[in-house]
Design a protein around this motif. Structure first.
Motif, PDB file in Angstrom:
ATOM      1  N   SER A  87      39.830 -38.522 -22.835  1.00  0.00           N
ATOM      2  CA  SER A  87      39.258 -37.221 -23.180  1.00  0.00           C
ATOM      3  C   SER A  87      37.791 -37.146 -22.773  1.00  0.00           C
ATOM      4  N   ALA A  88      37.065 -38.232 -22.979  1.00  0.00           N
ATOM      5  CA  ALA A  88      35.653 -38.242 -22.591  1.00  0.00           C
ATOM      6  C   ALA A  88      35.504 -38.130 -21.078  1.00  0.00           C
ATOM      7  N   ALA A  89      36.369 -38.806 -20.326  1.00  0.00           N
ATOM      8  CA  ALA A  89      36.326 -38.709 -18.862  1.00  0.00           C
ATOM      9  C   ALA A  89      36.627 -37.294 -18.403  1.00  0.00           C
ATOM     10  N   ALA A  90      37.626 -36.661 -19.022  1.00  0.00           N
ATOM     11  CA  ALA A  90      37.951 -35.285 -18.665  1.00  0.00           C
ATOM     12  C   ALA A  90      36.781 -34.350 -18.954  1.00  0.00           C
ATOM     13  N   GLN A  91      36.145 -34.565 -20.091  1.00  0.00           N
ATOM     14  CA  GLN A  91      34.992 -33.727 -20.430  1.00  0.00           C
ATOM     15  C   GLN A  91      33.871 -33.916 -19.412  1.00  0.00           C
ATOM     16  N   ASP A  92      33.617 -35.145 -19.001  1.00  0.00           N
ATOM     17  CA  ASP A  92      32.592 -35.421 -17.984  1.00  0.00           C
ATOM     18  C   ASP A  92      32.883 -34.672 -16.681  1.00  0.00           C
ATOM     19  N   LEU A  93      34.173 -34.524 -16.368  1.00  0.00           N
ATOM     20  CA  LEU A  93      34.580 -33.857 -15.130  1.00  0.00           C
ATOM     21  C   LEU A  93      34.727 -32.343 -15.296  1.00  0.00           C
ATOM     22  N   GLY A  94      34.429 -31.837 -16.483  1.00  0.00           N
ATOM     23  CA  GLY A  94      34.522 -30.404 -16.729  1.00  0.00           C
ATOM     24  C   GLY A  94      35.934 -29.892 -16.891  1.00  0.00           C
ATOM     25  N   MET A  95      36.849 -30.762 -17.300  1.00  0.00           N
ATOM     26  CA  MET A  95      38.253 -30.388 -17.455  1.00  0.00           C
ATOM     27  C   MET A  95      38.573 -30.201 -18.933  1.00  0.00           C
ATOM     28  N   ALA A  96      39.023 -29.012 -19.291  1.00  0.00           N
ATOM     29  CA  ALA A  96      39.303 -28.682 -20.681  1.00  0.00           C
ATOM     30  C   ALA A  96      40.742 -29.019 -21.045  1.00  0.00           C
ATOM     31  N   ALA A  97      40.940 -29.521 -22.252  1.00  0.00           N
ATOM     32  CA  ALA A  97      42.290 -29.796 -22.755  1.00  0.00           C
ATOM     33  C   ALA A  97      42.932 -28.512 -23.261  1.00  0.00           C
ATOM     34  N   VAL A  98      44.263 -28.409 -23.059  1.00  0.00           N
ATOM     35  CA  VAL A  98      45.028 -27.257 -23.556  1.00  0.00           C
ATOM     36  C   VAL A  98      46.271 -27.805 -24.269  1.00  0.00           C
ATOM     37  N   PRO A  99      46.136 -28.215 -25.540  1.00  0.00           N
ATOM     38  CA  PRO A  99      47.283 -28.824 -26.233  1.00  0.00           C
ATOM     39  C   PRO A  99      48.474 -27.891 -26.394  1.00  0.00           C
ATOM     40  N   ALA A 100      48.250 -26.580 -26.393  1.00  0.00           N
ATOM     41  CA  ALA A 100      49.333 -25.639 -26.652  1.00  0.00           C
ATOM     42  C   ALA A 100      50.427 -25.691 -25.598  1.00  0.00           C
ATOM     43  N   VAL A 101      50.140 -26.189 -24.411  1.00  0.00           N
ATOM     44  CA  VAL A 101      51.154 -26.178 -23.349  1.00  0.00           C
ATOM     45  C   VAL A 101      52.075 -27.393 -23.404  1.00  0.00           C
ATOM     46  N   LEU A 102      51.783 -28.358 -24.253  1.00  0.00           N
ATOM     47  CA  LEU A 102      52.554 -29.602 -24.267  1.00  0.00           C
ATOM     48  C   LEU A 102      53.945 -29.380 -24.843  1.00  0.00           C
ATOM     49  N   GLN A 103      54.945 -29.954 -24.196  1.00  0.00           N
ATOM     50  CA  GLN A 103      56.312 -29.917 -24.695  1.00  0.00           C
ATOM     51  C   GLN A 103      57.152 -30.899 -23.899  1.00  0.00           C
ATOM     52  N   THR A 104      58.287 -31.288 -24.479  1.00  0.00           N
ATOM     53  CA  THR A 104      59.242 -32.162 -23.810  1.00  0.00           C
ATOM     54  C   THR A 104      60.653 -31.685 -24.115  1.00  0.00           C
ATOM     55  N   VAL A 105      61.481 -31.595 -23.082  1.00  0.00           N
ATOM     56  CA  VAL A 105      62.880 -31.206 -23.233  1.00  0.00           C
ATOM     57  C   VAL A 105      63.756 -32.451 -23.186  1.00  0.00           C
ATOM     58  N   GLN A 106      64.680 -32.552 -24.133  1.00  0.00           N
ATOM     59  CA  GLN A 106      65.656 -33.632 -24.176  1.00  0.00           C
ATOM     60  C   GLN A 106      67.048 -33.038 -24.382  1.00  0.00           C
ATOM     61  N   LEU A 107      68.086 -33.845 -24.084  1.00  0.00           N
ATOM     62  CA  LEU A 107      69.464 -33.402 -24.283  1.00  0.00           C
ATOM     63  C   LEU A 107      70.139 -34.238 -25.352  1.00  0.00           C
ATOM     64  N   VAL A 108      71.024 -33.594 -26.099  1.00  0.00           N
ATOM     65  CA  VAL A 108      71.852 -34.267 -27.097  1.00  0.00           C
ATOM     66  C   VAL A 108      73.304 -33.945 -26.798  1.00  0.00           C
ATOM     67  N   ILE A 109      74.165 -34.962 -26.818  1.00  0.00           N
ATOM     68  CA  ILE A 109      75.597 -34.765 -26.608  1.00  0.00           C
ATOM     69  C   ILE A 109      76.335 -35.232 -27.857  1.00  0.00           C
ATOM     70  N   ASP A 110      77.099 -34.339 -28.458  1.00  0.00           N
ATOM     71  CA  ASP A 110      77.935 -34.677 -29.614  1.00  0.00           C
ATOM     72  C   ASP A 110      79.257 -35.253 -29.121  1.00  0.00           C
ATOM     73  N   THR A 111      79.692 -36.356 -29.715  1.00  0.00           N
ATOM     74  CA  THR A 111      80.916 -37.007 -29.245  1.00  0.00           C
ATOM     75  C   THR A 111      81.504 -37.914 -30.323  1.00  0.00           C
ATOM     76  N   ALA A 112      82.816 -38.080 -30.273  1.00  0.00           N
ATOM     77  CA  ALA A 112      83.483 -39.080 -31.102  1.00  0.00           C
ATOM     78  C   ALA A 112      83.654 -40.392 -30.356  1.00  0.00           C
ATOM     79  N   ASP A 113      83.305 -40.411 -29.079  1.00  0.00           N
ATOM     80  CA  ASP A 113      83.516 -41.580 -28.217  1.00  0.00           C
ATOM     81  C   ASP A 113      82.186 -41.974 -27.578  1.00  0.00           C
ATOM     82  N   ARG A 114      81.242 -42.386 -28.419  1.00  0.00           N
ATOM     83  CA  ARG A 114      79.871 -42.584 -27.966  1.00  0.00           C
ATOM     84  C   ARG A 114      79.760 -43.654 -26.889  1.00  0.00           C
ATOM     85  N   SER A 115      80.429 -44.779 -27.056  1.00  0.00           N
ATOM     86  CA  SER A 115      80.263 -45.879 -26.103  1.00  0.00           C
ATOM     87  C   SER A 115      80.758 -45.487 -24.718  1.00  0.00           C
ATOM     88  N   SER A 116      81.869 -44.771 -24.646  1.00  0.00           N
ATOM     89  CA  SER A 116      82.397 -44.347 -23.355  1.00  0.00           C
ATOM     90  C   SER A 116      81.459 -43.371 -22.670  1.00  0.00           C
TER      91      SER A 116
END
Length: 419
Positions: A87-116
């Protein structure tokens, strides 16, 4: 001196880390940058900070840089110090943080046969085991998968996966699962529950040796193994300068073992499936720069991953997912794609489904999406999704809300709850 998950709040409230948020994969930050070259300056600073310990995950884009430190369950005091230093390096370079844009997409699969199912999906995606019942992209670019135990549902899902890999990897995957591909394009495979994945072989970008390091996997991609953060930073700086000079955006994802360079879906082509001369020229210059640094490409590593949703009312379902994910509409009239404006998460596309498929439409999907967002942005995402036609179906847990789109496809919006 490990922080366990109960002390994630301690990380989020530590002095000097207000730029950072804890998501599923650890602590993340995004710093805006006016160009790839400007963002590459921060990449080089991060490489210097981590020369002795190894790079965190760093994703360079035309609009900025995302950094991920983690995973969330194993954050340490050293991670707090690294976050402060970045964060300090970014500030030195004049780069502002924008936490609101952060996100991660993941998938979930429901199953009775998990190992397969775990075995099938690990093979077709080329993923690695994560924890007891999960799978993850070894390059941590594509969404992870987890498998939840539930009763068997034999009906075909409305949500499916497309993955594009090198031709040899596709042939090996088909042989390993023992299936002949099927479907309209002859590329579909199905797991034991009938969940469908289109496993598509990539191709070379062009016939010339000057782009031999590049494959087209819906996006044009290459991967260069590196042996140090410094070398990764050098390559990122060279690529950023070339991309800015050409006026063409590239995605540059740095990991401890190498650097992926990616055009993004369809950004390399002319609308009819042919590479533009401008992109071929840029790809050749990137290949030359990598060669000058003594690097050799490994084309087994890149993969492309996207999600398809079948819908009767495509505009309504598309509007929900664009609002919930904060995505943009692809401007091309002949596609239904929506995409992350920073191209950090997977593309979604939508296919028409016959309204007569009543039973299938009423069936609860086995595949659904988890969206991890900062704790202070969850309500805004929920409100946007509801305004776009969604409906909240469960809100029992303080850190997880389940919503459905206008046709019943599920989205869980998940945070690390602050006690």
């Amino acid at each position: 001196d490990l922080m366990d998950r109960a002390t994630v709040t301690e990380f989020q409230q530590a002095d000097g880390v207000r730029d950072w948020r804890v998501l599923d994969a650890g602590a993340s930050a995004w710093f805006d940058a006016p160009s790839m070259t400007a963002g590459a300056a921060l990449v080089r600073r991060i490489a210097e900070l981590t020369a002795a310990t190894g790079l965190p995950d760093v994703d360079l884009r035309p609009g900025g840089v995302r950094v991920r430190i983690g995973p969330a369950g194993d954050l340490t005091r050293a991670d707090v110090e690294l976050a402060r230093s970045i964060s300090a390096a970014a500030q030195d370079l004049g780069m502002a943080a924008v936490p609101a844009v952060l996100q991660t997409v993941q998938l979930v699969i429901d199953t009775a046969d998990r190992s397969s199912l775990v075995s099938f999906w690990q093979t077709v995606l080329g993923y690695e085991p994560v924890g007891a019942h999960g799978l993850g992209d070894p390059s941590r670019r594509s969404p992870g998968l987890s498998f939840h135990r539930s009763r068997h549902r034999p009906l075909r899902d409305r949500i499916h996966v497309d993955v594009v890999r090198a031709p040899d990897a596709v042939e090996a995957a088909r042989a390993a699962v023992g299936q002949e591909p099927f479907g309209a394009y002859g590329v579909a495979l199905a797991d034991a529950d009938g969940n469908v994945v289109d496993v598509v072989p990539g191709d070379r970008l062009s016939k010339g040796p000057e782009t031999a390091d590049w494959h087209v996997l819906f996006g044009a991609m290459t991967f260069y193994p590196v042996d140090s953060p410094g070398r990764a930073g050098e390559l990122a700086s060279a690529v950023a300068g070339l991309a800015d000079d050409a006026g063409l955006p590239l995605m540059v994802d740095l990991r401890p073992d190498g650097v992926t360079i990616d055009s993004g879906k369809d950004q390399w082509e002319d609308g009819e499936g042919s590479a533009t001369s401008r992109f071929v020229d840029l790809a050749g210059r990137v290949q030359t720069a990598a060669c000058d640094l003594g690097l050799s490409a490994d084309l087994t590593r890149p993969r492309f991953f996207q999600l398809g949703i079948d819908a009767v009312d495509v505009p309504a379902v598309r509007a929900f997912w664009a609002s919930a994910l904060g995505y943009q509409y692809d401007p091309r009239a002949f596609v239904t794609d929506i995409y992350d404006p920073r191209r950090l998460n997977p593309v979604l596309f939508f296919q028409p489904m016959d309204a007569s498929e009543t039973v299938r439409r009423q069936h609860r999907n086995r595949i659904h999406v988890d969206l991890f967002v900062p704790h202070d942005r969850a309500q805004a995402r929920i409100d946007a999704a509801v305004a776009a036609g969604g409906r909240i179906v469960t809100e029992n847990a303080p850190n997880r809300r389940t919503l459905v789109d206008p046709e019943g496809n599920e989205l869980d919006i998940v945070t690390f709850h602050q006690a």
